[in-house]
Design a protein around this motif. Structure first.
Motif, mmCIF file in Angstrom:
data_model
loop_
_atom_site.group_PDB
_atom_site.id
_atom_site.type_symbol
_atom_site.label_atom_id
_atom_site.label_comp_id
_atom_site.label_asym_id
_atom_site.label_seq_id
_atom_site.Cartn_x
_atom_site.Cartn_y
_atom_site.Cartn_z
ATOM 1 N N ARG A 83 7.051 -12.995 -11.513
ATOM 2 C CA ARG A 83 7.461 -11.612 -11.258
ATOM 3 C C ARG A 83 6.262 -10.664 -11.347
ATOM 4 O O ARG A 83 6.084 -9.781 -10.501
ATOM 5 C CB ARG A 83 8.553 -11.205 -12.261
ATOM 6 C CG ARG A 83 8.928 -9.736 -12.263
ATOM 7 C CD ARG A 83 9.606 -9.345 -10.984
ATOM 8 N NE ARG A 83 9.789 -7.913 -10.903
ATOM 9 C CZ ARG A 83 10.808 -7.338 -10.348
ATOM 10 N NH1 ARG A 83 11.762 -8.054 -9.807
ATOM 11 N NH2 ARG A 83 10.890 -6.030 -10.279
ATOM 12 N N GLU A 87 4.768 -8.258 -8.390
ATOM 13 C CA GLU A 87 4.550 -6.825 -8.619
ATOM 14 C C GLU A 87 3.078 -6.457 -8.421
ATOM 15 O O GLU A 87 2.767 -5.397 -7.866
ATOM 16 C CB GLU A 87 5.003 -6.433 -10.028
ATOM 17 C CG GLU A 87 6.504 -6.413 -10.195
ATOM 18 C CD GLU A 87 6.940 -6.047 -11.607
ATOM 19 O OE1 GLU A 87 6.069 -5.733 -12.460
ATOM 20 O OE2 GLU A 87 8.157 -6.073 -11.858
ATOM 21 N N LEU A 180 9.180 -2.289 -4.643
ATOM 22 C CA LEU A 180 9.588 -2.875 -5.923
ATOM 23 C C LEU A 180 11.108 -3.009 -6.011
ATOM 24 O O LEU A 180 11.619 -3.995 -6.555
ATOM 25 C CB LEU A 180 9.037 -2.046 -7.092
ATOM 26 C CG LEU A 180 7.521 -2.135 -7.292
ATOM 27 C CD1 LEU A 180 7.050 -1.101 -8.300
ATOM 28 C CD2 LEU A 180 7.111 -3.544 -7.719
ATOM 29 N N ARG A 181 11.838 -2.043 -5.455
ATOM 30 C CA ARG A 181 13.312 -2.160 -5.403
ATOM 31 C C ARG A 181 13.727 -3.344 -4.532
ATOM 32 O O ARG A 181 14.656 -4.080 -4.855
ATOM 33 C CB ARG A 181 13.945 -0.871 -4.890
ATOM 34 C CG ARG A 181 14.046 0.229 -5.932
ATOM 35 C CD ARG A 181 14.974 1.373 -5.513
ATOM 36 N NE ARG A 181 14.704 1.919 -4.203
ATOM 37 C CZ ARG A 181 13.780 2.843 -3.932
ATOM 38 N NH1 ARG A 181 13.016 3.313 -4.908
ATOM 39 N NH2 ARG A 181 13.616 3.299 -2.703
ATOM 40 N N ASP A 184 13.344 -6.416 -6.515
ATOM 41 C CA ASP A 184 14.494 -6.543 -7.430
ATOM 42 C C ASP A 184 15.690 -7.167 -6.703
ATOM 43 O O ASP A 184 16.325 -8.076 -7.226
ATOM 44 C CB ASP A 184 14.921 -5.176 -7.987
ATOM 45 C CG ASP A 184 13.945 -4.635 -9.019
ATOM 46 O OD1 ASP A 184 13.161 -5.428 -9.580
ATOM 47 O OD2 ASP A 184 13.958 -3.407 -9.242
ATOM 48 N N THR A 185 15.982 -6.659 -5.521
ATOM 49 C CA THR A 185 17.128 -7.147 -4.749
ATOM 50 C C THR A 185 16.946 -8.621 -4.387
ATOM 51 O O THR A 185 17.866 -9.419 -4.531
ATOM 52 C CB THR A 185 17.313 -6.312 -3.467
ATOM 53 O OG1 THR A 185 17.525 -4.938 -3.855
ATOM 54 C CG2 THR A 185 18.481 -6.801 -2.642
ATOM 55 N N THR A 187 15.055 -10.919 -5.827
ATOM 56 C CA THR A 187 15.044 -11.828 -6.980
ATOM 57 C C THR A 187 16.393 -11.831 -7.712
ATOM 58 O O THR A 187 16.721 -12.828 -8.357
ATOM 59 C CB THR A 187 13.901 -11.481 -7.952
ATOM 60 O OG1 THR A 187 14.017 -10.109 -8.370
ATOM 61 C CG2 THR A 187 12.554 -11.696 -7.294
ATOM 62 N N ARG A 188 17.159 -10.772 -7.589
ATOM 63 C CA ARG A 188 18.484 -10.724 -8.209
ATOM 64 C C ARG A 188 19.393 -11.790 -7.613
ATOM 65 O O ARG A 188 20.222 -12.371 -8.285
ATOM 66 C CB ARG A 188 19.094 -9.341 -8.041
ATOM 67 C CG ARG A 188 20.268 -9.075 -8.980
ATOM 68 C CD ARG A 188 20.783 -7.641 -8.923
ATOM 69 N NE ARG A 188 19.719 -6.668 -9.109
ATOM 70 C CZ ARG A 188 19.426 -5.705 -8.241
ATOM 71 N NH1 ARG A 188 20.111 -5.570 -7.122
ATOM 72 N NH2 ARG A 188 18.457 -4.862 -8.481
#
Length: 191
Positions: A83, A87, A180-181, A184-185, A187-188
């Protein structure tokens, strides 16, 4: 008789002058003479080292990509988790150095000229391949489909950069937050 050891110094000066000139002009609509004058040499010497304006531009973009690579390697060495690596790649893509006005013009010129100049297209493809490869590696273990997610995230990074650059968003903070959002999506879905 040529001075020994001057070629790398002169080439570097021409590359730096090219970035500055296209940054000032807002395009590649500059002459080799203008570039050479800024570098403190004759246009004949500039032609001798590079052959022409397009070759000088390719060398300038090569330098920008080397600087970007150094920035990427620096942040990746500090990243300890997948992660953090993903990033770090996003942060490097939207680093302040990427939004220096002359650098923005150089990137825009690269994209525009890649459609008509094979050498420029090859340089752009190398950059995109390396970004995709780095993202794929970073997404392993945190993404259900690292290769496709890297492709999507790489395209998003490029698109967000172009939008931010055209909007004259000198920081790129909004673009970085969007990338970055998206991370998140992506990897979620794997959790």
């Amino acid at each position: 008789m040529p001075k020994l050891g001057m070629e790398p110094i002169r080439r570097a000066a021409l590359v730096e002058a090219t970035i500055a000139e296209i940054g000032e002009a807002g395009s590649l609509d500059v002459t080799v003479s203008q570039i050479a004058k800024r570098a403190g040499m004759s246009s004949a010497l500039a032609h001798h080292y590079f052959g022409g304006k397009h070759q000088i531009f390719l060398a300038a973009m090569g330098q920008i990509l080397l600087d970007y690579r150094a920035e990427v390697l620096d942040v990746l060495t500090k990243a300890r988790t997948p992660r953090a690596r993903a990033e770090a790649l996003i942060n490097a893509s939207f680093a302040p150095s990427s939004f220096a006005p002359a650098t923005v013009v150089a990137w825009m010129t690269l994209y525009a000229h890649a459609t008509t100049h094979p050498e420029t297209h090859r340089l752009l493809m190398l950059y995109q391949k390396r970004l995709r490869s780095n993202l794929t590696h970073a997404l392993r273990g945190i993404s259900a489909d690292p290769r496709n997610d890297a492709e999507m995230l790489g395209a998003l990074i490029d698109g967000l950069y172009l939008r931010a650059a055209l909007a004259k968003d000198a920081s790129g903070d909004s673009a970085k937050a969007t990338a970055l959002r998206a991370l998140d999506t992506l990897t979620r879905r794997h959790q």
